[in-house]
Enzyme design. Sequence first.
Site, PDB file in Angstrom:
ATOM      1  N   GLU A 129      -5.300   9.527  11.832  1.00 25.36           N
ATOM      2  CA  GLU A 129      -3.906   9.598  12.260  1.00 25.36           C
ATOM      3  C   GLU A 129      -3.249   8.274  11.894  1.00 25.36           C
ATOM      4  O   GLU A 129      -3.402   7.282  12.596  1.00 25.36           O
ATOM      5  CB  GLU A 129      -3.799   9.874  13.760  1.00 25.36           C
ATOM      6  N   SER A 165       0.801  -1.223   0.000  1.00 25.21           N
ATOM      7  CA  SER A 165       0.000   0.000   0.000  1.00 25.21           C
ATOM      8  C   SER A 165       0.831   1.269   0.000  1.00 25.21           C
ATOM      9  O   SER A 165       0.337   2.335  -0.395  1.00 25.21           O
ATOM     10  CB  SER A 165      -0.931   0.012   1.219  1.00 25.21           C
ATOM     11  N   HIS A 220       0.877   5.246   6.059  1.00 22.27           N
ATOM     12  CA  HIS A 220       0.515   5.611   4.690  1.00 22.27           C
ATOM     13  C   HIS A 220       0.659   7.113   4.454  1.00 22.27           C
ATOM     14  O   HIS A 220       0.551   7.913   5.375  1.00 22.27           O
ATOM     15  CB  HIS A 220      -0.913   5.158   4.390  1.00 22.27           C
TER      16      HIS A 220
END
Length: 368
Positions: free
Chosen positions: A334, A154, A338
């Site tokens: 938060e 990701s 990422h």
Amino acid sequence: MIQTYKFDFGVGAPEEGYTKVTPQDGYEKTVGYGFTSVANVYAKVRSEVGPLRRDFCIPVNTSFVVDVPDGTYRVSVLLGDDIAETETSITCGEGRFMLHRQRVSAGHFVRTSFSVWVTEGQLKLTFTGRAPRINAMEIEPAPSVCMLFLAGDSTVTDQPTDGYPYAGWGQMLPLFVKADAAVANYALSGRSSLSFIREGVLDTIWSKIKPHDYLLIQFGHNDQKPDEARYTEPYTTYKQTLQTYIDGARERGAFPILVTSVQRRFFEEDGTLRDTHGDYLTAMRELAEAEEVPLIDLAARSKALFEALGPEATKQLFMWLAPGEFLNFPDGVEDNTHFQQQGGIEVAKLVLAGLRELKLQPLSLYLR
């Protein structure tokens, strides 16, 4: 033979050899091209300033799509306005940046080119910016361009547009390669080096990659996860699965490049970054040395960057969003793993610096 597409945007008669695209030309499958939404597409006509410059479309937060066979294409766009300063950003597919805040001063025009990797039979270019323009566009097959295939998780993947400002560094990497190269980002959220193989994603890359292409490999975040589908042990199964990527690329005449995992945003009290990847970083470094595979130590590079910025400034790179700051995250978030868009760009710059230092030929010639 795959055709070349040439579009003249605006109103009135098209330039010779071009197809006219007006603000009313919404996409229709029977036609094979058009805007996904025409609600915020406008056209203007200026003075006679030369072919393809007299008129243009103003595409506000819409996409222009063209049905094309899968493959690699070089896209050339003409941007500008005779009387107004313009600013245009263009992304391809799911948010892969090709052009970022291209400023063109009033009375000037810029022709810029980039290469794109098209799958599922459709090229999709999305326009944003404070004052976007599109005067003309040419799309031509470019089967011989150098490809940079990305395998990862990701932190690398093309994050969907409905997750803005969520971004992976791989979707920003096209900003830093010239038109003689293109990025094919196959990274997927939640995947480890093992699950990426088991799900058949690596097989898809093997079906597309050609001699002299490059394969950048960044895994580690999800190899740590305890579930059987993803977990690998650093010095045994992790190395073994990475070896599959290395061998497969070399068997096909392509060049593997290992990339250590980008750091998470966890700081110690003394302001240093806490290492959350541990032996996975060491294992990849050892494998790169043993197999003589080029290595970008993104862990070390991102550690230096994040420590230089510090705990507060790094929030501007990661998904630290206040409630109400972004429409897609009304409650805020938060997230120390990422990136938001600017973070993706900054990490892509670190990858670019790593590629430059490797001095691989001809890849070095294709870097901006």
